[in-house]
Write a protein that holds these residues in place. Structure first.
Motif, PDB file in Angstrom:
ATOM      1  N   VAL A  50       0.829  -1.198   0.000  1.00 22.71           N
ATOM      2  CA  VAL A  50       0.000   0.000   0.000  1.00 22.71           C
ATOM      3  C   VAL A  50       0.869   1.256   0.000  1.00 22.71           C
ATOM      4  N   LEU A  51       0.407   2.261  -0.717  1.00 26.04           N
ATOM      5  CA  LEU A  51       1.093   3.552  -0.827  1.00 26.04           C
ATOM      6  C   LEU A  51       0.098   4.655  -0.509  1.00 26.04           C
ATOM      7  N   ILE A 116      -2.697  -1.217  -3.624  1.00 24.47           N
ATOM      8  CA  ILE A 116      -3.586  -0.126  -3.234  1.00 24.47           C
ATOM      9  C   ILE A 116      -2.776   1.163  -3.129  1.00 24.47           C
ATOM     10  N   VAL A 117      -3.264   2.220  -3.760  1.00 22.27           N
ATOM     11  CA  VAL A 117      -2.783   3.579  -3.514  1.00 22.27           C
ATOM     12  C   VAL A 117      -3.969   4.353  -2.956  1.00 22.27           C
ATOM     13  N   VAL A 136      -0.174   8.020  -9.938  1.00 21.33           N
ATOM     14  CA  VAL A 136      -0.873   6.964  -9.200  1.00 21.33           C
ATOM     15  C   VAL A 136      -1.136   5.772 -10.106  1.00 21.33           C
ATOM     16  N   HIS A 137      -1.585   6.043 -11.324  1.00 23.50           N
ATOM     17  CA  HIS A 137      -1.889   4.975 -12.278  1.00 23.50           C
ATOM     18  C   HIS A 137      -0.642   4.142 -12.564  1.00 23.50           C
ATOM     19  N   GLY A 144      -5.231  -2.817  -9.690  1.00 19.97           N
ATOM     20  CA  GLY A 144      -5.038  -2.247  -8.354  1.00 19.97           C
ATOM     21  C   GLY A 144      -6.052  -1.152  -8.051  1.00 19.97           C
ATOM     22  N   ILE A 145      -6.241  -0.895  -6.775  1.00 20.18           N
ATOM     23  CA  ILE A 145      -7.269   0.029  -6.289  1.00 20.18           C
ATOM     24  C   ILE A 145      -6.663   1.390  -5.962  1.00 20.18           C
ATOM     25  N   PHE A 146      -7.357   2.441  -6.373  1.00 19.13           N
ATOM     26  CA  PHE A 146      -7.049   3.796  -5.933  1.00 19.13           C
ATOM     27  C   PHE A 146      -8.260   4.340  -5.187  1.00 19.13           C
TER      28      PHE A 146
END
Length: 248
Positions: A50-51, A116-117, A136-137, A144-146
């Motif tokens: 995660v970020l 996840i970001v 972010v992309h 992945g989830i933003f």
């Protein structure tokens, strides 16, 4: 990207950091907004990479560590916030990886790496929404989830008094502004909700959920009702927007 704005905001956040220590982190998404323990937007984060964009004092990352996240990464403009986050997360294993950097710049983060970001009440500080979302992309794995939250675009356009709302500034007006409730000089960005949505789509995200609900439980009112966020106004216009999307 506006270098002068970034310099001003960095100085402002370095001064303001103590006021925001542990303020509204996960499981909260924002003032008078539904919480993660109600929404479950993150799902199971066990072993996830995660970020956090705008990691602040590190308390949201600490929350995800307690949920068994596998790797914790964070980016923040403020050197004071990064040092604070390092202190908050000092006992985490594996060690949290924190970067002092504007969100508009890639400080050397791995691409196609994160499950996840997320960003809790920070995205409106960007001086370039398209660059930030493109970063972010790139950071995310395919699928992945933003997840991010920010003050609802209507909130600072409206004044509320005696149960009535008055529009004091055009919702259609976008761009930088000095926030009247901010103690130190700082520049935030105003975008329409449609601008966030369309920029996400253009960047390659698939939007899964948009939440504009308000939570007025008595248990949280004392934490959030202040000179800027009022219960009276929150009953008329949402304080917070929350958007969940996925890298397509």
């Amino acid at each position: 990207m506006n270098a002068e704005t970034l310099k001003m905001n960095k100085n402002s956040w370095n001064e303001a950091a103590p006021r925001f220590f542990g303020r509204n982190p996960l499981p909260e998404y924002g003032p008078l907004a539904p919480r993660e323990d109600e929404l479950n937007l993150f799902g199971d984060v066990a072993q996830a990479k995660v970020l956090e964009i705008g990691c602040g004092s590190g308390h949201s990352l600490l929350y995800l560590h307690q949920k068994k996240a596998g790797e914790l990464w964070g980016v923040d403009l403020s050197s004071v916030q990064i040092e604070t986050a390092r202190s908050v997360l000092k006992d985490i294993q594996p060690e949290a990886r924190l970067f002092e950097s504007p969100m508009e710049l890639d400080p050397g983060l791995p691409h196609g790496y994160f499950d996840i970001v997320f960003s809790i009440f920070a995205i409106g500080w960007t001086t370039d929404l398209e660059k930030t979302l493109s970063n972010v992309h790139r950071y995310l794995k395919q699928g992945g989830i933003f997840l991010f939250s920010w003050e609802h675009p209507l909130y600072n356009r409206i004044k509320a008094a005696e149960g009535r709302c008055t529009v004091v500034k055009s919702y259609l007006e976008e761009g930088p502004y000095v926030h009247e409730a901010w103690r130190e000089p700082a520049i935030m960005q105003q975008y329409k909700l449609s601008t966030y949505i369309n920029t996400l789509i253009q960047t390659g995200f698939q939007i899964e959920k948009i939440i504009e609900d308000v939570c007025t439980d008595e248990a949280i009112l004392h934490q959030h009702v202040n000179g800027w966020y009022s219960l009276e106004k929150a009953k008329l216009v949402p304080t917070t927007m929350i958007i969940k999307c996925r890298k397509g």
